[in-house]
Design an enzyme around this catalytic site. Structure first.
Site, PDB file in Angstrom:
ATOM      1  N   PHE A 217      42.551  46.140  47.385  1.00 19.27           N
ATOM      2  CA  PHE A 217      42.333  47.233  46.447  1.00 19.27           C
ATOM      3  C   PHE A 217      41.328  46.924  45.355  1.00 19.27           C
ATOM      4  O   PHE A 217      41.149  47.703  44.441  1.00 19.27           O
ATOM      5  CB  PHE A 217      43.657  47.621  45.780  1.00 19.27           C
ATOM      6  CG  PHE A 217      44.605  48.259  46.731  1.00 19.27           C
ATOM      7  CD1 PHE A 217      44.450  49.580  47.078  1.00 19.27           C
ATOM      8  CD2 PHE A 217      45.628  47.541  47.288  1.00 19.27           C
ATOM      9  CE1 PHE A 217      45.323  50.188  47.962  1.00 19.27           C
ATOM     10  CE2 PHE A 217      46.498  48.132  48.172  1.00 19.27           C
ATOM     11  CZ  PHE A 217      46.357  49.460  48.515  1.00 19.27           C
TER      12      PHE A 217
ATOM     13  N   ILE B  33      35.991  35.889  42.545  1.00 24.13           N
ATOM     14  CA  ILE B  33      36.366  34.896  43.556  1.00 24.13           C
ATOM     15  C   ILE B  33      36.809  35.537  44.850  1.00 24.13           C
ATOM     16  O   ILE B  33      37.097  34.869  45.815  1.00 24.13           O
ATOM     17  CB  ILE B  33      37.483  33.945  43.052  1.00 24.13           C
ATOM     18  CG1 ILE B  33      38.634  34.733  42.451  1.00 24.13           C
ATOM     19  CG2 ILE B  33      36.935  32.946  42.079  1.00 24.13           C
ATOM     20  CD1 ILE B  33      39.817  33.871  42.081  1.00 24.13           C
ATOM     21  N   GLY B  34      36.867  36.851  44.859  1.00 23.88           N
ATOM     22  CA  GLY B  34      37.256  37.452  46.120  1.00 23.88           C
ATOM     23  C   GLY B  34      37.384  38.949  45.987  1.00 23.88           C
ATOM     24  O   GLY B  34      37.199  39.519  44.912  1.00 23.88           O
TER      25      GLY B  34
ATOM     26  N   ASP C 136      52.246  43.780  54.418  1.00 28.17           N
ATOM     27  CA  ASP C 136      50.847  43.416  54.656  1.00 28.17           C
ATOM     28  C   ASP C 136      50.717  41.903  54.800  1.00 28.17           C
ATOM     29  O   ASP C 136      49.853  41.288  54.200  1.00 28.17           O
ATOM     30  CB  ASP C 136      49.965  43.961  53.533  1.00 28.17           C
ATOM     31  CG  ASP C 136      48.517  44.146  53.985  1.00 28.17           C
ATOM     32  OD1 ASP C 136      48.255  44.033  55.196  1.00 28.17           O
ATOM     33  OD2 ASP C 136      47.653  44.394  53.131  1.00 28.17           O
TER      34      ASP C 136
ATOM     35  N   GLY D  92      40.072  41.845  47.330  1.00 25.61           N
ATOM     36  CA  GLY D  92      41.325  42.114  48.023  1.00 25.61           C
ATOM     37  C   GLY D  92      41.353  43.514  48.578  1.00 25.61           C
ATOM     38  O   GLY D  92      40.330  44.191  48.618  1.00 25.61           O
TER      39      GLY D  92
END
Ligand SMILES: *[C@@H]1O[C@H](CO)[C@@H](O)[C@H](O)[C@H]1NC(C)=O
Ligand SMILES: *[C@@H]1O[C@H](CO)[C@@H](O)[C@H](O)[C@H]1NC(C)=O
Ligand SMILES: *[C@@H]1O[C@H](CO)[C@@H](O)[C@H](O)[C@H]1NC(C)=O
Ligand SMILES: *[C@@H]1O[C@H](CO)[C@@H](O)[C@H](O)[C@H]1NC(C)=O
Ligand SMILES: *[C@@H]1O[C@H](CO)[C@@H](O)[C@H](O)[C@H]1NC(C)=O
Ligand SMILES: *[C@@H]1O[C@H](CO)[C@@H](O)[C@H](O)[C@H]1NC(C)=O
Ligand SMILES: *[C@@H]1O[C@H](CO)[C@@H](O)[C@H](O)[C@H]1NC(C)=O
Ligand SMILES: *[C@@H]1O[C@H](CO)[C@@H](O)[C@H](O)[C@H]1NC(C)=O
Length: 903
Positions: free
Chosen positions: A625, A620-621, A740, A623
């Site tokens: 890392f 779904i994505g 972040d 990131g």
């Protein structure tokens, strides 16, 4: 007959002209290079001077065409060899193809009669060499799969001074030339031929071709031609041809009578073999349906092809490694025909360097205070000065005779470096920030004022050459250098080092240069030396144990006797022993120890994770890392599973960091960790699943996925996220700095509640009253607190800065960094602040214009502006930001309620 057709055809051109002139195409950009005035050409296309798109070069005019009816044609030329010679062309629609047409004219404008030769590059690709000795003028066309908002087009001189006369950008129809591109954006096309078959009256272009492609007559190629008076527009269905060739082009065809073959011989003026893309267009304008084979260079590429009456179609072919081209249509039935054809050379677009590398290099350039001319991609089309590359990796950086003073953290981001040469750059203090450069083989820090080895060198496991000569290194040489097994040259000359060299460095394949220090050698201690002044200046200059072992060492051994040796053997073994213990004690136990303390989170086995995610089926994505997959726990609860791919020590640290932080905190506006897996080198985190996606997705993502965020929703999201951050900063004894904060790290649940996620970089301030922690700068470009960047001193105010940027995104609906528009608008903070401070809300996101209460917007934008103050002391705390946002939120709610009443 033919004459009659021709007349009709002219009439057709006329009518087509008027039809199309009304539907003038958006997105045309036509630049007169070196021009000074706007004008509209005979096709009704407006032309503008190029001054907004280029910052170098001189302008002049040439007389062209030569002879009586000549005019003065402006040109731009680039005499300054030290500068990059680039145009930066704006791409309006980054999801379509663009045609780029460039025209070069020399015509002896400088009276020197030396035609220049130069290459041109588009983006990272060197596309061709222009040799104005062969043709003058010279026209090139490229089809480029636009995927960037700004396209650099640059010149690289070979002989003489590059010169250009015009530049045109034309958007092309969606899906055109798909046979060449497919899904790939890694290539571009260079036009070799675009032929309007059967046409003999010059070239056709806009407005007959609404995309302004130039279709050339083909009389040079073959003698027979026909044309048709049928109105292709109404009789033919050409919707299956994505290239959308203009109807007048399909209206004419080259036909060959009787049992002959129709041959196009197309010279490819190319010294090397290349790959080509060939498109043939057919329209059934004859009263019969001819059938024929298509051959390219004698090979059948399509057999038994029939062009049916009233139908139009196209064929395309990719032909690899050819240096000549002939296209043959071999008769089977009736007369072979072809209406148009295009031939393109297929060129690769080299990959770009990673954005981390590029921004790190830009920061380094800024820190030198010099303009090194570093722009666009560091590796392609040609590597920047001071840099070498392998593919798109920056593997060598050589900066010297500049003033750097310290090795800043940005050097640590150049992860692919094999060679780093920073000699004579005024470096002082300790060697730092290089520990992550695992590929580094050669490090030259000579001729600086470095005083300490620091602790990073021992991490450079691939280092082969280490040159530290002529610095101010003090004390003893660290034992750990001996662990660098590949090291074969260590230059320590002319420092202030003393004491014995560690025996771990005493090995056959390692050359050590140690002269010019206070006293430095394998075999002497300084006390020995002071007792024996004649040995004060060590005689060991170049110490290559292999060669000199027998002679040199033997002499020293003889002189010193066996006691010293014994002493050394003992010291050495003790050192070795403690070292081993030390390394056992450092990393592993810490993680194991901590693991047992993470009691609030569940520990998953890798097998469980695989079941949960259905074998990592649904990503779904992605990131910072790793990849994120959706998963389902046994109790049916949906989870997000983040599988990290950074298996380095740094990655492991950030993983442990995140797990240990997350297991301590629980707050409705922070993403909850369900557990983790840390088995057989896997680093996997399991979080609650938030179905609403990230704020960034909702602001900038594909339309299908995003929700419209009204102003009140945006404020609610801001309030939620601020609550989460407030808890991190000020919650029960926490003092965690997220480090972040950005719109892609704010997630929404199904009810649009916002939660902050991704704690991989977060830092806990362990001493409650510390004013800051000093740390390597990490974070995301566009959100990074400039003060932290400079000082490396991290405080909660750095999060406030990043959050301020998020607030600006919510207000303006745009990303923090872009490269479109004017340079003033690249950086959201710099661009938006002056407007918002002046309550000038015209820059507010169009999607919420007219729906917000001015006071609510004023409060939100002022707190956003204060949050991004350069001076951290002048920024509010997150609690103050939260309070203001709550106010703005309730004002907007009240406004909505009252406007509901009014309606
Ligand atoms: C180009 O322009 C610069 C300044 O604009 C000038 O100094 C230089 O002499 C010019 N070069 C040529 C070859 O005209
Ligand atoms: C440029 O073109 C001329 C004439 O065609 C040719 O003689 C010369 O070799 C070419 N130069 C280069 C570098 O290709
Ligand atoms: C951009 O190009 C795509 C594909 O050609 C098209 O579907 C879309 O409408 C264009 N968008 C704009 C804003 O012109
Ligand atoms: C044209 O042909 C396409 C398929 O090739 C078809 O979908 C479309 O309906 C046709 N249009 C007309 C106007 O006949
Ligand atoms: C066309 O190309 C093929 C292959 O290169 C060659 O064998 C053939 O003779 C060519 N035909 C003509 C007419 O040039
Ligand atoms: C060529 O195509 C036609 C119709 O498409 C078919 O009837 C004929 O058999 C084909 N001939 C060959 C040799 O394949
Ligand atoms: C070191 O760099 C400075 C400029 O920063 C230069 O003047 C000096 O000559 C350089 N020294 C050596 C030894 O190259
Ligand atoms: C490091 O740079 C200095 C100064 O240019 C040079 O003399 C020395 O040879 C370099 N060291 C290595 C190992 O190349």
């Amino acid at each position: 007959m033919e004459h009659h057709n021709f007349k009709w055809f002219k009439w057709f051109l006329f009518s087509a002209f008027f039809r199309l002139a009304l539907s003038y195409q958006d997105g045309f950009l036509s630049l007169t290079c070196g021009g000074t005035t706007n004008y509209v050409d005979s096709s009704n296309i407006p032309w503008t001077p190029d001054t907004n798109y280029v910052s170098t070069g001189n302008i002049t005019t040439v007389t062209f065409p030569e002879g009586t009816s000549s005019t003065q044609l402006p040109v731009r030329f680039f005499p300054d060899s030290s500068k990059r010679k680039c145009y930066r062309l704006p791409i309006q629609n980054t999801s379509s193809l663009v045609l780029i047409r460039t025209k070069f004219v020399y015509k002896n404008y400088d009276g020197l009669k030396t035609q220049p030769i130069f290459s041109i590059s588009i983006g990272t690709a060197t596309v061709t060499t222009i040799n104005l000795t062969s043709f003058d003028p010279w026209i090139e066309e490229f089809v480029w799969p636009a995927n960037k908002e700004v396209l650099p087009l640059c010149f690289h001189s070979i002989v003489g001074v590059p010169v250009i006369s015009s530049l045109e950008l034309r958007p092309l129809p969606e899906g055109a030339y798909g046979g060449a591109f497919g899904d790939s954006v890694g290539m571009l096309l260079r036009k070799s031929y675009r032929i309007n078959c059967g046409y003999s009256d010059g070239s056709l272009r806009y407005p007959l071709d609404e995309y302004d492609r130039i279709w050339d007559a083909d009389e040079d190629f073959s003698p027979y031609h026909v044309s048709s008076s049928f109105d292709i527009q109404s009789n033919f269905n050409i919707s299956n041809i994505k290239e959308n060739p203009p109807t007048p082009v399909l209206q004419t065809a080259r036909v060959l009578a009787r049992q002959n073959n129709l041959i196009y011989k197309l010279p490819l003026n190319n010294n090397n073999r290349g790959d080509y893309y060939i498109v043939l267009y057919f329209a059934g304008i004859l009263p019969v349906s001819p059938t024929f084979d298509v051959l390219i260079n004698g090979e059948v590429v399509q057999s038994n092809y029939t062009v049916s009456r009233w139908e139009a179609d196209m064929l395309y072919f990719n032909v690899k490694r050819i240096d000549q081209l002939n296209i043959t249509l071999k008769t089977i039935k009736y007369y072979p025909l072809v209406n148009a054809l295009e031939v393109y050379e297929i060129l690769d677009i080299p990959l770009e360097s990673s954005s981390t590398t590029v921004s790190a290099l830009q920061v380094i350039q800024d820190s030198t205070g010099l303009d090194l001319g570093w722009q666009d991609d560091p590796c392609s089309p040609i590597p920047w000065e001071h840099i070498d590359c392998e593919g798109n990796l920056v593997t060598s950086l050589k900066l010297f005779d500049v003033n750097l003073r310290t090795i800043s953290p940005t050097f640590g981001d150049l992860l692919d470096l094999k060679t780093l040469d920073l000699h004579n750059t005024s470096l002082a203090g300790e060697i730092q920030n290089l520990g992550g450069l695992l590929h580094l083989e050669k490090l030259n820090l000579s001729f600086n004022k470095i005083t300490s080895f620091g602790s990073d060198l021992e991490d450079l496991i691939n280092i082969q050459v280490l040159d530290l000569q002529n610095n101010s290194l003090q004390g003893t040489v660290p034992e750990s250098l001996g662990e660098l097994n590949d090291l074969h040259l260590l230059n320590l000359e002319n420092n202030k080092l003393q004491g014995p060299l560690p025996q771990t460095l005493n090995r056959e394949n390692l050359q050590i240069r140690a002269s010019g220090n206070q006293c430095l050698s394998f075999t002497l201690t300084c006390t020995e030396l002071s007792r024996n002044p004649s040995l004060q200046v060590p005689q060991v200059t170049i110490f290559t144990p292999k060669k000199h072992k027998n002679s040199h060492i033997a002499i020293l051994l003889g002189a010193l006797g066996a006691t010293v040796i014994t002493l050394f053997v003992i010291t050495f073994s003790i050192l070795l022993y403690t070292k081993r213990n030390k390394s056992k004690n450092t990393y592993k136990p810490r993680s194991e120890m901590d693991m047992s303390a993470w009691n609030s989170a569940k520990i998953f086995t890798y097998k469980e994770i695989k079941t949960t995610t259905n074998n990592f089926k649904e990503p779904i994505g992605r990131g910072s890392f790793g990849c994120v997959y959706v998963g389902k726990l046994r109790d049916g609860k949906l989870v997000a599973v983040k599988v990290r791919f950074d298996k380095t020590q740094m990655g492991a640290d950030s993983f442990i960091n995140e797990v240990s932080l997350l297991s301590q905190i629980r707050h409705q506006n922070l993403v909850t960790m369900e557990g983790f897996c840390c088995e057989s080198k896997q680093q996997i985190l399991v979080y609650e699943y938030l179905s609403g996606g990230s704020l960034a997705d909702n602001l900038y993502g594909a339309k299908s996925k995003k929700l419209t965020l009204s102003w009140v929703r945006r404020l609610k999201i801001a309030v939620d996220a601020a609550k989460g951050l407030d808890y991190l900063h000020n919650g029960n004894d926490l003092r965690i700095i997220h480090r972040d904060v950005k719109s892609s790290n704010i997630l929404l649940d199904k009810d649009m509640n916002a939660k902050v996620c991704d704690f991989g970089l977060s830092k806990q301030v362990t001493q409650p009253d510390a004013s800051h922690v000093t740390t390597i700068v990490k974070g995301t470009a566009g959100y990074l607190d400039p003060e932290y960047y400079i000082s490396q001193q991290l405080t909660e105010k750095s999060d406030v800065y990043s959050f301020g940027v998020v607030l600006l995104e919510l207000i303006c609906g745009r990303e923090p960094l872009t490269h479109s528009g004017s340079p003033d608008s690249f950086n959201l903070v710099l661009w938006a602040k002056p407007y918002l401070q002046a309550n000038a809300f015209e820059i507010v996101d169009d999607n919420i214009k007219g729906t917000f209460d001015a006071e609510s917007m004023r409060r939100a934008s002022l707190i956003a502006c204060r949050s991004v103050e350069r001076d951290a002391l002048r920024r509010p705390t997150i609690s103050q930001v939260l309070a203001e946002l709550k106010e703005a939120y309730s004002i907007q709610l009240a406004y909505l309620a009252s406007s509901d009443l009014v309606n």
